[in-house]
Every structure is written in structure tokens, then in C-alpha cells.
Design a protein around this motif. Sequence first.
Motif, PDB file in Angstrom:
ATOM      1  N   LEU A 183       0.831  -1.205   0.000  1.00 54.69           N
ATOM      2  CA  LEU A 183       0.000   0.000   0.000  1.00 54.69           C
ATOM      3  C   LEU A 183       0.865   1.254   0.000  1.00 54.69           C
ATOM      4  CD1 LEU A 183      -2.777  -1.004   2.576  1.00 54.69           C
ATOM      5  CD2 LEU A 183      -3.110  -0.587   0.136  1.00 54.69           C
ATOM      6  N   SER A 184       1.941   1.229   0.784  1.00 53.30           N
ATOM      7  CA  SER A 184       2.811   2.397   0.924  1.00 53.30           C
ATOM      8  C   SER A 184       3.506   2.755  -0.380  1.00 53.30           C
ATOM      9  CB  SER A 184       3.874   2.131   1.998  1.00 53.30           C
ATOM     10  OG  SER A 184       3.284   1.794   3.222  1.00 53.30           O
ATOM     11  N   ILE A 185       3.911   1.749  -1.106  1.00 47.39           N
ATOM     12  CA  ILE A 185       4.690   1.974  -2.324  1.00 47.39           C
ATOM     13  C   ILE A 185       3.804   2.262  -3.533  1.00 47.39           C
ATOM     14  CG2 ILE A 185       6.265   0.830  -3.957  1.00 47.39           C
ATOM     15  CD1 ILE A 185       7.505  -0.586  -1.545  1.00 47.39           C
ATOM     16  N   THR A 220      -1.031   2.875  12.230  1.00 54.57           N
ATOM     17  CA  THR A 220      -0.862   2.258  10.914  1.00 54.57           C
ATOM     18  C   THR A 220      -0.644   3.298   9.822  1.00 54.57           C
ATOM     19  OG1 THR A 220      -2.288   0.440  11.635  1.00 54.57           O
ATOM     20  CG2 THR A 220      -1.863   0.627   9.278  1.00 54.57           C
ATOM     21  N   MET A 221      -1.335   4.413   9.923  1.00 57.47           N
ATOM     22  CA  MET A 221      -1.163   5.471   8.938  1.00 57.47           C
ATOM     23  C   MET A 221       0.266   6.019   8.975  1.00 57.47           C
ATOM     24  SD  MET A 221      -3.348   9.010   8.588  1.00 57.47           S
ATOM     25  CE  MET A 221      -2.746   9.595  10.198  1.00 57.47           C
ATOM     26  N   ASP A 222       0.829   6.170  10.185  1.00 50.40           N
ATOM     27  CA  ASP A 222       2.209   6.635  10.312  1.00 50.40           C
ATOM     28  C   ASP A 222       3.187   5.618   9.730  1.00 50.40           C
ATOM     29  OD1 ASP A 222       1.328   8.921  11.549  1.00 50.40           O
ATOM     30  OD2 ASP A 222       1.741   8.209  13.589  1.00 50.40           O
ATOM     31  N   MET A 223       2.875   4.327   9.911  1.00 52.10           N
ATOM     32  CA  MET A 223       3.752   3.301   9.360  1.00 52.10           C
ATOM     33  C   MET A 223       3.759   3.354   7.837  1.00 52.10           C
ATOM     34  SD  MET A 223       3.846  -0.822  10.027  1.00 52.10           S
ATOM     35  CE  MET A 223       5.027  -0.733  11.374  1.00 52.10           C
ATOM     36  N   VAL A 224       2.587   3.506   7.239  1.00 53.73           N
ATOM     37  CA  VAL A 224       2.497   3.613   5.782  1.00 53.73           C
ATOM     38  C   VAL A 224       3.284   4.826   5.293  1.00 53.73           C
ATOM     39  CG1 VAL A 224       0.904   4.095   3.875  1.00 53.73           C
ATOM     40  CG2 VAL A 224       0.323   2.370   5.591  1.00 53.73           C
ATOM     41  N   ASN A 225       3.133   5.942   5.982  1.00 56.78           N
ATOM     42  CA  ASN A 225       3.858   7.158   5.603  1.00 56.78           C
ATOM     43  C   ASN A 225       5.368   6.989   5.743  1.00 56.78           C
ATOM     44  OD1 ASN A 225       1.901   9.086   4.751  1.00 56.78           O
ATOM     45  ND2 ASN A 225       1.224   9.334   6.866  1.00 56.78           N
ATOM     46  N   GLU A 226       5.795   6.325   6.814  1.00 56.98           N
ATOM     47  CA  GLU A 226       7.224   6.149   7.059  1.00 56.98           C
ATOM     48  C   GLU A 226       7.854   5.228   6.027  1.00 56.98           C
ATOM     49  OE1 GLU A 226      10.712   7.137   8.887  1.00 56.98           O
ATOM     50  OE2 GLU A 226       8.710   7.946   9.322  1.00 56.98           O
ATOM     51  N   ILE A 227       7.135   4.159   5.660  1.00 56.24           N
ATOM     52  CA  ILE A 227       7.640   3.259   4.617  1.00 56.24           C
ATOM     53  C   ILE A 227       7.787   4.019   3.305  1.00 56.24           C
ATOM     54  CG2 ILE A 227       7.146   1.205   3.234  1.00 56.24           C
ATOM     55  CD1 ILE A 227       5.632   0.102   5.713  1.00 56.24           C
ATOM     56  N   ALA A 228       6.771   4.801   2.971  1.00 54.18           N
ATOM     57  CA  ALA A 228       6.834   5.596   1.740  1.00 54.18           C
ATOM     58  C   ALA A 228       7.999   6.585   1.794  1.00 54.18           C
ATOM     59  CB  ALA A 228       5.516   6.334   1.535  1.00 54.18           C
ATOM     60  N   LYS A 229       8.201   7.176   2.960  1.00 51.61           N
ATOM     61  CA  LYS A 229       9.244   8.182   3.131  1.00 51.61           C
ATOM     62  C   LYS A 229      10.632   7.620   2.845  1.00 51.61           C
ATOM     63  CE  LYS A 229      11.152  11.265   6.669  1.00 51.61           C
ATOM     64  NZ  LYS A 229      11.023  11.681   8.104  1.00 51.61           N
ATOM     65  N   VAL A 230      10.922   6.413   3.344  1.00 51.59           N
ATOM     66  CA  VAL A 230      12.261   5.851   3.124  1.00 51.59           C
ATOM     67  C   VAL A 230      12.474   5.462   1.669  1.00 51.59           C
ATOM     68  CG1 VAL A 230      12.441   5.035   5.507  1.00 51.59           C
ATOM     69  CG2 VAL A 230      11.613   3.475   3.741  1.00 51.59           C
ATOM     70  N   TYR A 268      15.835  -0.249  19.061  1.00 49.24           N
ATOM     71  CA  TYR A 268      15.496   0.510  17.855  1.00 49.24           C
ATOM     72  C   TYR A 268      14.158   1.205  18.022  1.00 49.24           C
ATOM     73  CZ  TYR A 268      19.061  -2.592  15.890  1.00 49.24           C
ATOM     74  OH  TYR A 268      20.217  -3.278  15.652  1.00 49.24           O
ATOM     75  N   ASN A 269      14.112   2.483  17.656  1.00 50.97           N
ATOM     76  CA  ASN A 269      12.831   3.182  17.662  1.00 50.97           C
ATOM     77  C   ASN A 269      12.103   2.925  16.337  1.00 50.97           C
ATOM     78  OD1 ASN A 269      13.799   5.019  15.672  1.00 50.97           O
ATOM     79  ND2 ASN A 269      14.532   6.449  17.231  1.00 50.97           N
ATOM     80  N   PHE A 270      10.943   3.514  16.209  1.00 54.20           N
ATOM     81  CA  PHE A 270      10.076   3.258  15.064  1.00 54.20           C
ATOM     82  C   PHE A 270      10.757   3.595  13.741  1.00 54.20           C
ATOM     83  CE2 PHE A 270       6.705   5.305  12.310  1.00 54.20           C
ATOM     84  CZ  PHE A 270       6.165   4.125  11.845  1.00 54.20           C
ATOM     85  N   GLN A 271      11.358   4.794  13.649  1.00 55.38           N
ATOM     86  CA  GLN A 271      11.984   5.228  12.403  1.00 55.38           C
ATOM     87  C   GLN A 271      13.167   4.337  12.032  1.00 55.38           C
ATOM     88  OE1 GLN A 271      11.115   7.343  14.904  1.00 55.38           O
ATOM     89  NE2 GLN A 271       9.391   8.355  13.868  1.00 55.38           N
ATOM     90  N   GLN A 272      13.982   3.980  13.025  1.00 53.33           N
ATOM     91  CA  GLN A 272      15.127   3.111  12.763  1.00 53.33           C
ATOM     92  C   GLN A 272      14.671   1.723  12.293  1.00 53.33           C
ATOM     93  OE1 GLN A 272      16.697   3.510  16.752  1.00 53.33           O
ATOM     94  NE2 GLN A 272      18.452   4.720  16.032  1.00 53.33           N
ATOM     95  N   ALA A 273      13.637   1.200  12.944  1.00 51.67           N
ATOM     96  CA  ALA A 273      13.148  -0.132  12.598  1.00 51.67           C
ATOM     97  C   ALA A 273      12.614  -0.198  11.175  1.00 51.67           C
ATOM     98  CB  ALA A 273      12.073  -0.555  13.590  1.00 51.67           C
ATOM     99  N   ILE A 274      11.859   0.834  10.775  1.00 48.92           N
ATOM    100  CA  ILE A 274      11.322   0.844   9.413  1.00 48.92           C
ATOM    101  C   ILE A 274      12.450   0.983   8.386  1.00 48.92           C
ATOM    102  CG2 ILE A 274       9.902   2.139   7.768  1.00 48.92           C
ATOM    103  CD1 ILE A 274       8.295   0.539   9.790  1.00 48.92           C
TER     104      ILE A 274
END
Length: 284
Positions: free
Chosen positions: A163-165, A211-221, A270-276
Amino acid sequence: MNILITGETGYIANYLYNYLKSQNSNYIINKRSIKNNFEDSMLTGVDVVVHLAGLVHKNEKNYVEKDYMNVNTKITEKLAKMAKEAGVKHFIFFSTMAVFGKVKGEISDKTLINPISYYGKSKLIAEGILQTLHDESFNVAIVRPPMVYGPNCPGNYALLRNLSIRTKIFPFIENKRSMIFVGNLTEFIKQLIEHRATGIFHPQDPQYINTMDMVNEIAKVHNKKIYTTVIGASILKICIGKTNIYSKVFGDLYYEPSLSFYADNSYQRYNFQQAIAITEGKGT
């Protein structure tokens, strides 16, 4: 220290095997499949068993209750009794959040245990058997992790990644979920081994996941931008097609923080950003 990990081909088993090998050259680590049969000799000289092998809930439609009881309960009981007889000092059993049943929202030390799936029921019965075997010479630890994610992980994370990509617009959905990055989980297990810890444990990441933040973070990286909209949640539910998957990914389900506290929470490396970033191959 001699460590046996069951579940030879499993995602967590392989990650744990590699992590422990990288952490301590004094560890002697073996992985074994116990799918068909196992013998006493595989426990000779073993100090710690990390029992990860099991029949998981995602395949429940393909099996009957007896299958779950055979694999998750009876084999666990047989393995634990053999381990105790062989002189194994520490038995770490991977159970599940599913022992709490169809709970929504917060899970605390006051939340009733009420599994509704074959998977949850079989794991809970195994927990009870292991607790009766626990004594000063045979220490038992039971781990009930939430959803696990990490590099090349199976399950619902792959759905979110796609979904993120692929999408540019995502519904504005605020939720709260306990999850754990596989790097934090394997460090947690390492600490249980080192401390020869006993009891029931509920590890999780340092932050709850939206979940919305996770989708955004995946897209961001991946250098992509997603725009959120207040409409469209019902459309997303229809697109996913399975109510239980939608609930697992976008509903509220989380452990109260004190339930997950262990050793100053040093396992939460690991925090959220590092883990993603690590999960998406963009970090170390």
C-alpha cells in the motif's frame, strides 16, 4: 552456553540464530525442525531451549482443532518433558497475544485470558502445562509477542508495504497497536537467556504504532509522498476484502506499557523510524 532453537525454517528462528551468533562467540547454537519427530539425543548438553516451532493462526482455515493441539500443545509438552529429563535448565516458549481472544484496545494485567481461535487455545493450554513443569532446576519463560515485523518478514506488514509503495492517497485512520521489530525481539530473547528469566512476558516496541504513520514512514524511506484524506476508510476496508485482516491492521490493540517493562527496557534498541529503515533496507 548451548542453545537449541526449534523451528528451523521459521522467520524469527533464523533471525534469532544469526543474532545470537553475532553477539557471543561462546554460544553454541543449533536449529532443529521438530515437525515430524525428534529424539533425546538432540537435547544432550543443551542449556537453553527456545521453542519457536508451531502451527500458526494464519493457516487456521486449512486445519482443524486437533492439528493445533497436536503441534502447539502435545509436541510442546513432549519436548519440555524431554528437555527437563535431559537436564535443560531454561525453556523459553513462544506463545501469542491471541491468548487474550478478541480484545480491542488496551491489554493490561487485568485483562481476562479468553482465546477464541484454535491457535490461541492450543498455545494457552501449552502455557499451563509448562507452568506445572517449572521448578528451580527447570526454569520456564513464556513470551507473548504482538505482531512481529522486520526485513523480509511474512504477514500483514507486506500488505502495508505494498500500500505504501503503490498508493499516493491513504485514508486518515488513527489507531494504536503494539508491534515489535524483530531486532528488538531477538535482543529481548538474548536478555532472557542471559538472565535465565522466568515468568510471562509481553515485549513490544518503545512506541505504539499508528498504521497510517507506518504507511507514511515506509513511503518516506522510498522517497515517496502519500497524501492522507478523511474519506476512504470504508473503501480501503472493501479493497482489503477481509474484515479480520482490516481489524488486525487498522484496529486498536496494544499492551499497557508496564506489562512490557523488562530490564529498564534496554531490549528496545530501535525506535520506530530506525526499525522501518532497517526493514526497508535503508538503515543499519
